[in-house]
Design a protein around this motif. Structure first.
Motif, PDB file in Angstrom:
ATOM      1  N   VAL A 207       0.932  -1.224  -0.235  1.00 54.50           N
ATOM      2  CA  VAL A 207      -0.053   0.585   0.150  1.00 54.50           C
ATOM      3  C   VAL A 207       1.151   0.955  -0.167  1.00 54.50           C
ATOM      4  O   VAL A 207       0.626   2.544  -1.128  1.00 54.50           O
ATOM      5  CB  VAL A 207      -0.972  -0.082   1.175  1.00 54.50           C
ATOM      6  CG1 VAL A 207      -1.145   1.452   0.990  1.00 54.50           C
ATOM      7  CG2 VAL A 207      -1.814  -1.327   0.724  1.00 54.50           C
ATOM      8  N   GLU A 208       1.906   0.893   1.269  1.00 56.55           N
ATOM      9  CA  GLU A 208       2.937   2.440   1.088  1.00 56.55           C
ATOM     10  C   GLU A 208       3.646   2.645  -0.403  1.00 56.55           C
ATOM     11  O   GLU A 208       3.461   3.612  -0.822  1.00 56.55           O
ATOM     12  CB  GLU A 208       4.203   2.654   1.665  1.00 56.55           C
ATOM     13  CG  GLU A 208       4.461   3.535   2.314  1.00 56.55           C
ATOM     14  CD  GLU A 208       5.450   3.473   2.969  1.00 56.55           C
ATOM     15  OE1 GLU A 208       6.625   3.957   3.424  1.00 56.55           O
ATOM     16  OE2 GLU A 208       5.138   2.085   4.515  1.00 56.55           O
ATOM     17  N   GLU A 209       3.494   1.380  -0.940  1.00 56.17           N
ATOM     18  CA  GLU A 209       4.616   1.243  -2.041  1.00 56.17           C
ATOM     19  C   GLU A 209       3.770   2.535  -3.299  1.00 56.17           C
ATOM     20  O   GLU A 209       3.836   3.253  -3.981  1.00 56.17           O
ATOM     21  CB  GLU A 209       5.463   0.188  -2.594  1.00 56.17           C
ATOM     22  CG  GLU A 209       6.787   0.068  -2.261  1.00 56.17           C
ATOM     23  CD  GLU A 209       7.242  -1.323  -2.214  1.00 56.17           C
ATOM     24  OE1 GLU A 209       6.591  -1.594  -3.443  1.00 56.17           O
ATOM     25  OE2 GLU A 209       8.019  -1.683  -1.685  1.00 56.17           O
ATOM     26  N   MET A 210       2.368   2.087  -3.396  1.00 50.26           N
ATOM     27  CA  MET A 210       1.638   2.464  -4.333  1.00 50.26           C
ATOM     28  C   MET A 210       1.017   3.742  -3.810  1.00 50.26           C
ATOM     29  O   MET A 210       0.369   4.596  -5.112  1.00 50.26           O
ATOM     30  CB  MET A 210       0.615   1.762  -4.301  1.00 50.26           C
ATOM     31  CG  MET A 210       0.650   0.316  -5.341  1.00 50.26           C
ATOM     32  SD  MET A 210      -1.200  -0.521  -4.921  1.00 50.26           S
ATOM     33  CE  MET A 210      -1.435  -1.626  -3.779  1.00 50.26           C
ATOM     34  N   GLN A 228      -8.193   1.692  -7.491  1.00 56.44           N
ATOM     35  CA  GLN A 228      -7.936   0.454  -7.483  1.00 56.44           C
ATOM     36  C   GLN A 228      -7.766  -0.094  -6.153  1.00 56.44           C
ATOM     37  O   GLN A 228      -7.682  -1.391  -5.663  1.00 56.44           O
ATOM     38  CB  GLN A 228      -8.823  -0.120  -8.935  1.00 56.44           C
ATOM     39  CG  GLN A 228      -9.623  -1.620  -8.723  1.00 56.44           C
ATOM     40  CD  GLN A 228     -10.229  -1.215 -10.088  1.00 56.44           C
ATOM     41  OE1 GLN A 228      -9.529  -1.188 -11.054  1.00 56.44           O
ATOM     42  NE2 GLN A 228     -11.093  -2.307  -9.961  1.00 56.44           N
ATOM     43  N   GLN A 229      -6.453  -1.029  -6.740  1.00 60.07           N
ATOM     44  CA  GLN A 229      -5.582  -1.682  -5.780  1.00 60.07           C
ATOM     45  C   GLN A 229      -4.766  -0.781  -4.083  1.00 60.07           C
ATOM     46  O   GLN A 229      -4.963  -1.964  -3.687  1.00 60.07           O
ATOM     47  CB  GLN A 229      -3.732  -1.754  -6.702  1.00 60.07           C
ATOM     48  CG  GLN A 229      -3.889  -2.149  -8.399  1.00 60.07           C
ATOM     49  CD  GLN A 229      -2.890  -1.790  -8.840  1.00 60.07           C
ATOM     50  OE1 GLN A 229      -1.463  -1.549  -8.928  1.00 60.07           O
ATOM     51  NE2 GLN A 229      -2.551  -3.062 -10.391  1.00 60.07           N
ATOM     52  N   HIS A 234      -6.485  -2.341   1.295  1.00 63.58           N
ATOM     53  CA  HIS A 234      -7.154  -1.924   2.489  1.00 63.58           C
ATOM     54  C   HIS A 234      -8.213  -2.845   2.777  1.00 63.58           C
ATOM     55  O   HIS A 234      -8.006  -3.281   3.483  1.00 63.58           O
ATOM     56  CB  HIS A 234      -7.249  -0.660   2.126  1.00 63.58           C
ATOM     57  CG  HIS A 234      -6.501   0.918   2.215  1.00 63.58           C
ATOM     58  ND1 HIS A 234      -5.757   0.789   3.609  1.00 63.58           N
ATOM     59  CD2 HIS A 234      -5.750   1.546   1.294  1.00 63.58           C
ATOM     60  CE1 HIS A 234      -5.024   2.070   2.926  1.00 63.58           C
ATOM     61  NE2 HIS A 234      -5.255   2.278   2.408  1.00 63.58           N
ATOM     62  N   LYS A 235      -8.963  -3.273   1.894  1.00 62.31           N
ATOM     63  CA  LYS A 235      -9.867  -4.206   1.986  1.00 62.31           C
ATOM     64  C   LYS A 235      -9.468  -5.675   2.911  1.00 62.31           C
ATOM     65  O   LYS A 235     -10.493  -5.789   3.452  1.00 62.31           O
ATOM     66  CB  LYS A 235     -10.789  -4.066   0.830  1.00 62.31           C
ATOM     67  CG  LYS A 235     -11.583  -3.383   0.364  1.00 62.31           C
ATOM     68  CD  LYS A 235     -12.975  -3.601  -0.488  1.00 62.31           C
ATOM     69  CE  LYS A 235     -12.941  -2.417  -0.686  1.00 62.31           C
ATOM     70  NZ  LYS A 235     -13.978  -2.433  -1.779  1.00 62.31           N
TER      71      LYS A 235
END
Length: 245
Positions: A207-210, A228-229, A234-235
């Motif tokens: 998540v941090e990288e995206m 979206q990714q 997160h989900k």
């Protein structure tokens, strides 16, 4: 599957054919072999012991598959006491080590070792060290896990921060630690049980990288794909923690 490696408790490592013929013998010169393994890519064998380093060799084959030699590749130097264990990333471009000196280290091993280029130290982190002590590196190299006694501590490799701490995981000391091939789970064994943990630190690292990539891109389609990714990640994390999303 070209060869099998065995290591004895002295300083001997043997390289065998799958049929049981000895191809080569290595003297590690580390006073004893505390830990040894074959890299996931199948090119390297490595060992650690009483000395404060990890030694890595390349097992060389010709293009037609015939064994040629075992050649020194590189060494990981920087600890001040014996190394308990080490781990490779899936592509062997990164390695992690844990030592009796109370630290773990994260290394860039994507080097031209045939030109005498040494690996680069990327991170050093402090950790508790109670024997037996093992380290695992996720195949994508985003997460390190260190087991000490019956406890496990998980760190990210971007900044070396502690992400998770699991205490009293087994009734007896943990004897081995590993991530699955997809970096989704962390697995430990010690007593008669095998424990499986979600690699939540790995999800957070993705998540941090995206999110970093999202800040840098101006392309609309790329931004929508990243958003979206990020939402999906997160989900997934929320589902692991049992939260509504």
């Amino acid at each position: 599957g070209k060869f099998i490696m065995t290591a004895s408790s002295d300083t001997t490592i043997l390289i065998w054919t799958p049929k049981g013929e000895v191809l080569a013998s290595i003297n590690t010169n580390q006073m004893n072999n505390a830990y040894a393994m074959v890299s996931p890519c199948g090119r390297f064998v490595a060992s650690c012991g009483f000395t404060p380093d990890v030694k890595v060799w390349e097992v060389c084959f010709s293009k037609n598959g015939e064994f040629r030699e075992v050649a020194r590749a590189f060494e990981l130097k920087g600890h001040t006491a014996g190394v308990h264990s080490f781990a490779f990333s899936n592509d062997s471009r990164r390695m992690a080590t844990v030592s009796k000196d109370g630290t773990w280290k994260f290394w860039d091993t994507d080097v031209e070792y045939k030109k005498q280029q040494d690996p680069y130290l990327l991170l050093t982190g402090k950790c508790e060290v109670t024997e037996p002590c093992r380290i695992a590196l996720s195949p994508d190299a985003r997460v390190v896990a260190v087991s000490s006694g019956t406890d496990i501590v998980v760190y990210n490799t971007r900044r070396g921060e502690e992400e998770e701490r699991f205490l009293g995981v087994h009734g007896q000391c943990i004897t081995d630690l590993a991530f699955d091939i997809n970096s989704r789970y962390l697995v430990s064994c010690g007593d008669r049980a095998i424990r499986v943990f979600h690699n939540t630190a790995g999800h957070r690292a993705v998540v941090e990288e995206m999110e970093t990539m999202l800040k840098k891109t101006a392309n609309k389609a790329t931004r929508e794909r990243l958003e979206q990714q990020i939402s999906s990640a997160h989900k997934a994390l929320a589902a692991i923690y049992g939260k509504k999303h």
